[in-house]
Structures are given as C-alpha cells and as structure tokens.
Scaffold this active site. Structure first.
Site, PDB file in Angstrom:
ATOM      1  N   LEU A  12      -9.050  12.006 -12.806  1.00  0.00           N
ATOM      2  CA  LEU A  12      -8.816  12.673 -14.102  1.00  0.00           C
ATOM      3  C   LEU A  12      -7.797  13.784 -13.947  1.00  0.00           C
ATOM      4  O   LEU A  12      -7.805  14.761 -14.686  1.00  0.00           O
ATOM      5  CB  LEU A  12     -10.137  13.241 -14.656  1.00  0.00           C
ATOM      6  N   PHE A  20      -9.385  -1.955  -0.652  1.00  0.00           N
ATOM      7  CA  PHE A  20      -9.367  -0.818  -1.591  1.00  0.00           C
ATOM      8  C   PHE A  20      -8.886   0.423  -0.843  1.00  0.00           C
ATOM      9  O   PHE A  20      -9.454   1.497  -0.956  1.00  0.00           O
ATOM     10  CB  PHE A  20     -10.765  -0.617  -2.198  1.00  0.00           C
ATOM     11  N   CYS A  74       0.790  -0.047  -5.323  1.00  0.00           N
ATOM     12  CA  CYS A  74      -0.314  -0.847  -5.872  1.00  0.00           C
ATOM     13  C   CYS A  74      -0.476  -0.759  -7.378  1.00  0.00           C
ATOM     14  O   CYS A  74      -0.327  -1.763  -8.070  1.00  0.00           O
ATOM     15  CB  CYS A  74      -1.609  -0.450  -5.176  1.00  0.00           C
ATOM     16  N   LYS A 133       2.328  -2.253  -9.547  1.00  0.00           N
ATOM     17  CA  LYS A 133       2.453  -3.709  -9.296  1.00  0.00           C
ATOM     18  C   LYS A 133       1.230  -4.443  -9.855  1.00  0.00           C
ATOM     19  O   LYS A 133       1.353  -5.483 -10.520  1.00  0.00           O
ATOM     20  CB  LYS A 133       2.566  -3.918  -7.789  1.00  0.00           C
ATOM     21  N   VAL A 191      -1.710  -2.640   4.708  1.00  0.00           N
ATOM     22  CA  VAL A 191      -3.056  -3.241   4.685  1.00  0.00           C
ATOM     23  C   VAL A 191      -3.327  -3.972   5.996  1.00  0.00           C
ATOM     24  O   VAL A 191      -4.367  -3.774   6.641  1.00  0.00           O
ATOM     25  CB  VAL A 191      -3.198  -4.197   3.481  1.00  0.00           C
ATOM     26  N   GLU A 234      -3.453   4.949   0.436  1.00  0.00           N
ATOM     27  CA  GLU A 234      -2.524   5.459   1.452  1.00  0.00           C
ATOM     28  C   GLU A 234      -2.837   6.924   1.710  1.00  0.00           C
ATOM     29  O   GLU A 234      -3.132   7.691   0.809  1.00  0.00           O
ATOM     30  CB  GLU A 234      -1.075   5.263   0.982  1.00  0.00           C
ATOM     31  N   LYS A 275       9.860  -5.022  14.065  1.00  0.00           N
ATOM     32  CA  LYS A 275       8.607  -4.312  13.778  1.00  0.00           C
ATOM     33  C   LYS A 275       7.585  -4.594  14.887  1.00  0.00           C
ATOM     34  O   LYS A 275       6.920  -3.700  15.392  1.00  0.00           O
ATOM     35  CB  LYS A 275       8.061  -4.790  12.423  1.00  0.00           C
ATOM     36  N   GLY A 333      -0.756  14.623 -14.680  1.00  0.00           N
ATOM     37  CA  GLY A 333       0.454  14.978 -13.917  1.00  0.00           C
ATOM     38  C   GLY A 333       1.607  14.096 -14.334  1.00  0.00           C
ATOM     39  O   GLY A 333       1.645  13.575 -15.449  1.00  0.00           O
TER      40      GLY A 333
END
Ligand code: UDX
Length: 445
Positions: free
Chosen positions: A260, A162, A270, A273, A12, A165, A36, A263
């Site tokens: 919809l 929102f 996200c 969690k 994010v 990934e 990093k 699977g």
C-alpha cells in the site's frame, strides 16, 4: 536428496538451483550463454542479489552446484528438471514462450538420446517454474510427447516462483506458500520430498490452476499498488495524506498493510510483464480484462505525475539540470527493467533537461541503455548545480544524506520524493521546497 536440473540461470533459475543445493540436493544448471556459465564457474554472478554469491560459491566448492552449457548433461543427471528460462513480453503484451518451447524440445531430444544408450528405465519430472500463461503445461507435454519414443516415462508439473528481487533467498527458504500443480501422486511425492526441509504450507493443485495462481497473484499485487496510487492522486488534489490513508486502510486485516505504498509506480521484470500477459491470455480465451488494463494505465500515469510536479516546481524544464537518485526499479537490486526511474529520465530528456544520476548498484546497467547521462560517483555530485533532485528509488543510504550540505550544492532547493520515504520535516527545516506523491506539503500552493 534428489538430483535436480535447472535450465536457465537467470534470477529465478540461479536462486532456485543454489537454494536446492543448500538444502542438500545435487544440482546442475544449464544456460545457453557460455560466457555466463564460464563466469558462474568462477563464482561471478550476472546480477546482484544479496547473499546469493555466498551460497553459489559454497555449494559450487562442495560440487553440489554445477554449471554447464549442455541441456543433455542436465537431463542425463537429473530426475527433476526445472524450466526457468525467460518469458518476456512481446509487442502485443503476449508472453514470448519460444524459449520454453525450445527447451522442451531440447529436453525431449536429450531424453531420446539417453534412452538409446541406457537400458535402465528412465523417469523424469519436468517442471515449469518460469511464469507462464495458463495452458502452457499442456503445450510442454505435447511438445515432448511428439519427440520422445514411447516408453519414456515423464510427468509435467507447474511450480511457480514468488521470489522478490533483493529478497529472493528468504522468499525461497521461507515462502508464504509453495504452489505445485501436478497430474499424479508420483509427481506430488517428489515435490513433498524436495520441499520437505522448508516448513511452509504446500498447496497441490492441477497444473492449470497453479499457472493461474501465479498470474493472478502478481496481477493482484500490481492492482493493489495501482489502487493506492489512484488514491494518492485524490489525496494530492484535496490535500489529504496518502500515508495516513494507507495506514488506516491497512489496519483492516482483510486489506493488510503490505503493498500500500504510493509512489512513482511498479517496475521490474515481473509485474509489468505478468499483467500484460494475463490481459493477453484472457483475451485469447474470450475475457476482456478491463480491470488489469486500468491497473496498467494508472501505473503509467504515475510517471507523468512526476513530470507534472517537476514543471510545477521549475516552470520551464528545458535546459534545467535534474539530479536523479536511484535508477533500479526498487532497492537491493541492480535491475532496471521497467524501472520508473528510467522512464522518468527518458521523458525529461525529451524536455531537453540535463540529467545527473547515481545508484548504488544499477549504474552499469543504466549506462548500457542511456550512455549520455552524467553518471556521478556520489549522491552529492548529483546535487551539485542541480535545479531539482528526484528520489526515484528508496535506497537506505539516501535517508541519511546531509540535506543541509545538499542545499548548499544545489542551484535551486527543489526535491521530489518519488517513494515518500524521506523525512519531510528534516527537508523543510533545511529549507527545501518539497513534493511527494499524495502528501500535501505544508505551505505548498
Ligand atoms: C514481484 C513479486 O512480489 C514476486 O512475488 C514475484 O515473484 C516477482 O514480482 P519484484 O518485482 O522483485 O517481485 O519486487 P516487489 O518487491 O514485488 O516490487 C515490485 C514493484 O512494486 C517495485 O517497483 C516496487 O517499487 C513497487 N511497489 C511495491 C510499490 O510501488 N508499492 C508497494 O507498496 C510495493
């Protein structure tokens, strides 16, 4: 144009910082992981996200996107400071807000230090963008107020993300909506300015409502997935076709076509969690969120269904070689957090299966947690001598595999399509015994 700070360069934070820089702001990002930051200064990103590398490199070269270890440097140079640190699940499902608290304290200490050396009037807008339970904004405000000297002027706001990934840049630049929770007009005006280049609707709410919009939206999407997966179990039992059912349902605009797809269930950093955190915060405030508990239960059940289908095909699993194609929780990412593919592998290992696997992006991440699998360089290597092939992630490249060739490589012609994305007719023509999720295959007993 504003001076914007980002604290936490995860998925994010890095997408937000890079995109704000691309929109013409001066952005400085901080992270406590020096390695990093060092790599980011060399344009080496800690994760795969289509298109992000290019933006980071371009904006860094223009010196509009900087990286540092110092939160004080961010606070000193930024009027708007986004908190984008992780809020992982703890054992009991509650969101771990210790990183948000640590950063709030660091921001307050930095503000105090800056106020000692600068006579200029200081104002900062501190924004929670990490996904946080409702009431977090009040804690951030209180934590900062207890540390900063009086006279330091700051506002708190909530601006949940929102981003999906694999689609994050488009989701930032062309969102369905921008949600902003503020306490006053001053903060609202700043958000109107920084988001003015984006032609999507902005909804301004209070902070608590903005925090709830995030958890409620993600939990609803997870619920929609679990709902269609529950329907797929009914389809499996009666021989109906879940894809036809989903199509018929989705034509109702009130239901909508998206989310919809039945699977092996939802994964990622996200949905799992956020659903747990929402259940937990609801319990803390005296509401028993049984609906979301069932959403979780159905999602877990989808993994067991795949194991059951494998047993239906192979009789005994012990010692069988099973090929897994797809390890990431969804295509276009290397992220394996809460990936259904990983959960399936862990259950198959418990059955003493031999696992071969391949994924276009997620192999390195998987090796870190499951070093003893047989990692293959191509999907065809996975198929060699396998008794069963499970497609766990719907990567495009799997759609165009040569299934006639695969049939010759495999020890037994079994396929489970965990994402209902393969061409069933092509598989049947090639002579495979094929199972999917909620679709009766012709001739299947
Ligand atoms: C999600 C939300 O979409 C995003 O708005 C939020 O900011 C972060 O969480 P993400 O987790 O990146 O984004 O991926 P998404 O595309 O939403 O898929 C989540 C999971 O649901 C994946 O495992 C995917 O395979 C699964 N899924 C999605 C389904 O099983 N069926 C569907 O129809 C859609």
């Amino acid at each position: 144009m504003k001076n914007i700070g980002i604290i936490g360069t995860g998925h994010v934070g890095l997408v937000t910082g890079a995109c704000f820089a691309k929109l013409g702001n001066n952005v400085i990002c901080a992270d406590n992981d020096s390695e990093k930051i060092k790599k980011l200064n060399q344009h080496i990103l800690p994760f795969y996200e289509p298109g992000l590398n290019t933006i980071v490199e371009e904006e860094h070269k223009k010196e509009r996107l900087l990286f540092t270890n110092s939160i004080e440097e961010v606070v000193k140079n930024s009027e708007v400071i986004f908190i984008t640190v992780g809020t992982p699940s703890t054992e009991n499902g509650k969101a771990d807000l210790s990183y948000v608290e640590q950063v709030s304290i660091e921001i307050a200490k930095s503000l105090s230090n800056i106020s000692k050396i600068s006579s200029a009037k200081i104002y900062r807008l501190i924004v929670e963008k990490s996904t946080v339970p409702v009431l977090t904004g009040e804690w951030v405000k209180r934590t900062i107020e207890l540390i900063v000297p009086t006279g330091i002027d700051f506002d708190i706001a909530a601006n949940p993300e929102f981003l999906r990934e694999g689609n994050a840049i488009k989701d930032f630049m062309e969102p369905d909506r921008i949600v902003v929770g503020t306490e006053n007009e001053r903060a609202k005006k700043i958000f109107q300015e920084i988001y003015s280049p984006i032609k999507s609707p902005i909804i301004f709410t209070d902070i608590k409502s903005a925090e709830i919009i995030k958890h409620a939206s993600n939990s609803f999407l997870a619920m929609k997935i679990s709902y269609i997966n529950a329907i797929s179990q009914i389809c499996d039992k009666v021989g109906a076709d879940i894809e036809m059912v989903a199509e018929g349902m989705g034509m109702d605009k009130r239901i909508g076509k998206s989310f919809l797809k039945a699977g092996i269930g939802y994964g990622g950093s996200c949905f799992p969690k956020d659903v747990k955190a929402f259940i937990s915060i609801a319990k803390d405030i005296g509401y028993d969120f049984n609906l979301l508990k069932e959403v979780e239960h159905i999602n877990k059940e989808q993994i067991n269904i795949v194991i059951k289908k494998a047993q239906e095909l192979l009789w005994n699993l012990k010692g069988k070689q099973i090929g897994i194609l797809g390890l990431s929780f969804k295509p276009q990412t290397d992220d394996i957090r809460e990936s259904p593919a990983i959960k399936i592998i862990q259950l198959l290992l418990k059955e003493d299966c031999i696992i071969k696997c391949y994924d276009p992006q997620a192999m390195e991440n998987t090796k870190n947690i499951l070093p003893n699998l047989i990692y293959c360089k191509t999907p065809y290597e996975v198929c060699k001598d396998s008794h069963l092939l499970i497609f766990a992630t719907e990567w495009d490249e799997f759609k165009t595999l040569d299934f006639d060739k695969i049939k010759t490589l495999m020890k037994m012609p079994h396929i489970i399509d965990g994402r209902n994305f393969l061409d069933f007719k092509k598989l049947q023509k090639a002579g495979f015994i094929y199972k999917s999720i909620g679709k009766k295959t012709e001739g299947e007993k």
